[in-house]
Design an enzyme around this catalytic site. Sequence first.
Site, PDB file in Angstrom:
ATOM      1  CB  SER A   8      -0.845   0.352   1.230  1.00 21.62           C
ATOM      2  OG  SER A   8      -1.328   1.781   1.540  1.00 21.62           O
ATOM      3  CG  HIS A  31      -4.603  -1.424  -1.504  1.00 21.27           C
ATOM      4  ND1 HIS A  31      -4.554  -2.237  -1.608  1.00 21.27           N
ATOM      5  CD2 HIS A  31      -5.043  -0.678  -0.595  1.00 21.27           C
ATOM      6  CE1 HIS A  31      -5.929  -2.321  -1.454  1.00 21.27           C
ATOM      7  NE2 HIS A  31      -6.018  -1.315  -0.562  1.00 21.27           N
ATOM      8  CG  ASP A  33      -5.311   2.576   1.295  1.00 27.30           C
ATOM      9  OD1 ASP A  33      -6.123   1.957   0.755  1.00 27.30           O
ATOM     10  OD2 ASP A  33      -4.248   2.622   1.380  1.00 27.30           O
ATOM     11  CG  MET A  35      -8.592   6.916   2.567  1.00 24.20           C
ATOM     12  SD  MET A  35      -7.712   6.929   3.674  1.00 24.20           S
ATOM     13  CE  MET A  35      -6.272   7.491   3.204  1.00 24.20           C
ATOM     14  CG  HIS A  64      -9.700   0.044  -0.315  1.00 25.06           C
ATOM     15  ND1 HIS A  64      -8.726  -0.023   0.598  1.00 25.06           N
ATOM     16  CD2 HIS A  64     -10.722   0.135  -0.304  1.00 25.06           C
ATOM     17  CE1 HIS A  64      -9.512  -0.657   1.798  1.00 25.06           C
ATOM     18  NE2 HIS A  64     -11.344  -0.070   1.083  1.00 25.06           N
ATOM     19  CG  MET A  66     -11.801   3.002   1.980  1.00 28.09           C
ATOM     20  SD  MET A  66     -10.134   2.886   3.428  1.00 28.09           S
ATOM     21  CE  MET A  66      -8.263   3.300   2.223  1.00 28.09           C
ATOM     22  CG  MET A 135     -11.411  -3.098   4.793  1.00 23.39           C
ATOM     23  SD  MET A 135     -10.168  -2.263   4.037  1.00 23.39           S
ATOM     24  CE  MET A 135      -8.952  -1.860   5.645  1.00 23.39           C
ATOM     25  CG  ASP A 173      -6.089  -3.139   3.646  1.00 21.68           C
ATOM     26  OD1 ASP A 173      -5.443  -2.545   4.465  1.00 21.68           O
ATOM     27  OD2 ASP A 173      -6.727  -2.043   2.630  1.00 21.68           O
TER      28      ASP A 173
END
Length: 218
Positions: A8, A31, A33, A35, A64, A66, A135, A173
């Site tokens: 990540s 990965h 993220d 957000m 991913h 979020m 998660m 994760d």
Amino acid sequence: MDCHIHPSILSADFANFERDLQRISSADAVHVDVMDNHFVPNLSWGPAVVKRLREVSPLPFDVHLMIEDADRWAPEYAQMGCESVTFHAEAAQAPIRLARSLRAEGAQTGMALRPATAVEPYLDMLSELDMLLIMTVEPGFGGQAFLEVTLPKIRRAAEAIAGSGAQLRLQVDGGITEETIVRAAEAGADTFVAGSSVFGAEDLSAAISALREKARTV
């Protein structure tokens, strides 16, 4: 066992993303993220940054999301060429329709569940997914400790996937280390997101190899 390691970049050096992407080139994917400081209490980056990073990455992108309003924003990441796009079940109004739209754009589709979200309501849509993400920490921040309470849910998800005949990966994760990756693999996970345990190492490639070997011992 067959396993995938996805470092990540939330734990990478933000001033040296391109360098760090090269340093993890032995991984299976990176990965990413995304957000929005609404769905989770943290803010990372948006489409423009992800698009540029994708252009310089030697690895496929495992994005991913979020974020709130996943139905609106997830297809944009597929359109920019991200190979896999994962949305949160809790943030999708029409998860089956969204999964199909991502596939229509050429991306693999993943769905993520928070630690306290039950997997059972979503088992009937396994055939619509390429990956299910459980998660193992509360989403939003890197460096958290693995939540042992998620192991039974991982086992139930793995059993359901095996029983369904669907071809999809089971990703975990949060808090993945050389110790916890073994427990997650024993529970049935086959794809592992690792942040600080990779980027906190002196030799990133060696850290990736060590995680992979630990998972393969199961």
